[in-house]
Write an enzyme that holds these catalytic residues in place. Structure first.
Site, short mmCIF file in Angstrom:
data_model
loop_
_atom_site.label_atom_id
_atom_site.label_comp_id
_atom_site.label_asym_id
_atom_site.label_seq_id
_atom_site.Cartn_x
_atom_site.Cartn_y
_atom_site.Cartn_z
N ALA A 73 0.83 -1.20 0.00
CA ALA A 73 0.00 0.00 0.00
C ALA A 73 0.87 1.26 0.00
O ALA A 73 1.96 1.28 0.56
CB ALA A 73 -0.92 0.00 1.21
N GLY A 118 0.75 -5.61 0.51
CA GLY A 118 -0.15 -5.79 -0.62
C GLY A 118 0.54 -6.29 -1.86
O GLY A 118 -0.09 -6.91 -2.72
N GLU A 121 0.55 -9.89 -1.49
CA GLU A 121 -0.82 -10.35 -1.65
C GLU A 121 -1.21 -10.43 -3.12
O GLU A 121 -1.96 -11.33 -3.52
CB GLU A 121 -1.77 -9.45 -0.88
CG GLU A 121 -1.64 -9.62 0.63
CD GLU A 121 -2.50 -8.65 1.41
OE1 GLU A 121 -3.36 -9.09 2.18
OE2 GLU A 121 -2.30 -7.42 1.26
N GLU A 141 2.05 -5.97 7.81
CA GLU A 141 0.98 -5.03 8.16
C GLU A 141 0.81 -4.80 9.65
O GLU A 141 0.52 -3.67 10.08
CB GLU A 141 -0.35 -5.51 7.55
CG GLU A 141 -0.49 -5.26 6.06
CD GLU A 141 0.11 -6.36 5.21
OE1 GLU A 141 -0.13 -6.36 3.99
OE2 GLU A 141 0.83 -7.23 5.75
#
Length: 267
Positions: A73, A118, A121, A141
């Site tokens: 992110a 992310g 991910e 995170e």
């Protein structure tokens, strides 16, 4: 296929005879592909367009530069966002990760450099992950006060099991490519700088197979993976029926009998 709606953020390239392999390129090098609101929306749009293209047989997800696949992110942007803005951005972020996860054809992530948060991910949303030796992956995170929100808590657990996923997520630690392979987080490690070439090579081998078969095999695996065996076998039977009476099956059997390469009609 070339994306024109997200210049400088995400683009696509076709490969091979017939262009059946599509490469989705994360292309925000100045920010190491950090996923901003705009980039998340672009990933969602591009993945939806690829998913809707019946000529696509395999997807490769890559980065335009070697230093990072994606660092996760965009925390600089997040630091300026109000709670209301964060809530409004959430559907776009979910669509980005869901768009890669829900691709109806096999998808391969080619990871070089950092794949964190992310970014990892996005790789986990693919079916296979090829990593360069210099890659580093992780879900950090909890170290910044949130949890993996792009599917990481679910996808990593399904890949490596509860305790290994818990260890990675709770400690927020990074793994080298070799460590990630040993834990099952990535599927193959190649020389640094070779992940994209290896992924495209593998994608080409996959794309030589029946497009109907590929889509139905992925559908059966995805839908049945979290069900009991009996229910999973029912899904498999339904997907088998979609292939058994298809033009691809007729062509595949004929090509085998005639000792020639198949010419898949894709229906």
């Amino acid at each position: 296929m070339t994306s024109t709606d997200a210049p400088g953020l995400v683009r696509t390239e076709r490969h091979g005879e017939g262009g059946h392999v599509v490469e989705i390129v994360l292309d925000r090098p100045d920010a190491l592909n950090a996923v901003s609101t705009a980039m998340a929306e672009a990933i969602g749009r591009v993945s939806a367009a690829v998913a809707a293209d019946p000529d696509v047989r395999c997807v490769v997800l890559t980065s335009s530069q070697a230093r990072a696949f994606c660092v996760g992110a965009d925390l600089k942007e997040r630091n300026t966002m109000s709670d209301a803005e964060l809530v409004r951005a959430r559907p776009g972020n979910r669509a980005a990760y869901g768009g890669i996860l829900d691709l109806p054809v096999p998808a391969i992530a080619a990871v070089e450099g950092f794949a964190l948060g992310g970014g990892f991910e996005l790789a986990l949303s693919c079916d296979l992950i090829i990593a360069g030796e210099g890659a580093a992956v992780g879900l950090p995170e909890v170290s910044v006060g949130v949890i993996p929100g792009g599917g990481g808590t679910q996808l990593l657990t399904r890949r490596v099991g509860w305790s290994r996923a818990a260890s990675m997520i709770f400690t927020a630690r990074r793994l080298t490519a070799a460590q990630a392979r040993d834990l099952g987080c990535v599927d193959e490690v190649v020389a640094t700088g070779s992940a994209r070439a290896r992924a495209l090579e593998l994608a080409s081998a996959i794309a030589a197979n029946s497009p109907v078969g590929l889509r139905q095999a992925k559908r059966a695996m995805r839908l049945g993976s979290d069900l009991d065996l009996t229910a999973g076998l029912e899904i498999e039977d339904n997907c088998w029926r979609q292939t058994a009476f298809s033009g691809d099956r007729a062509e595949g059997v004929a090509a085998f009998a005639e000792k020639r390469p198949p010419r898949w009609p894709g229906r």
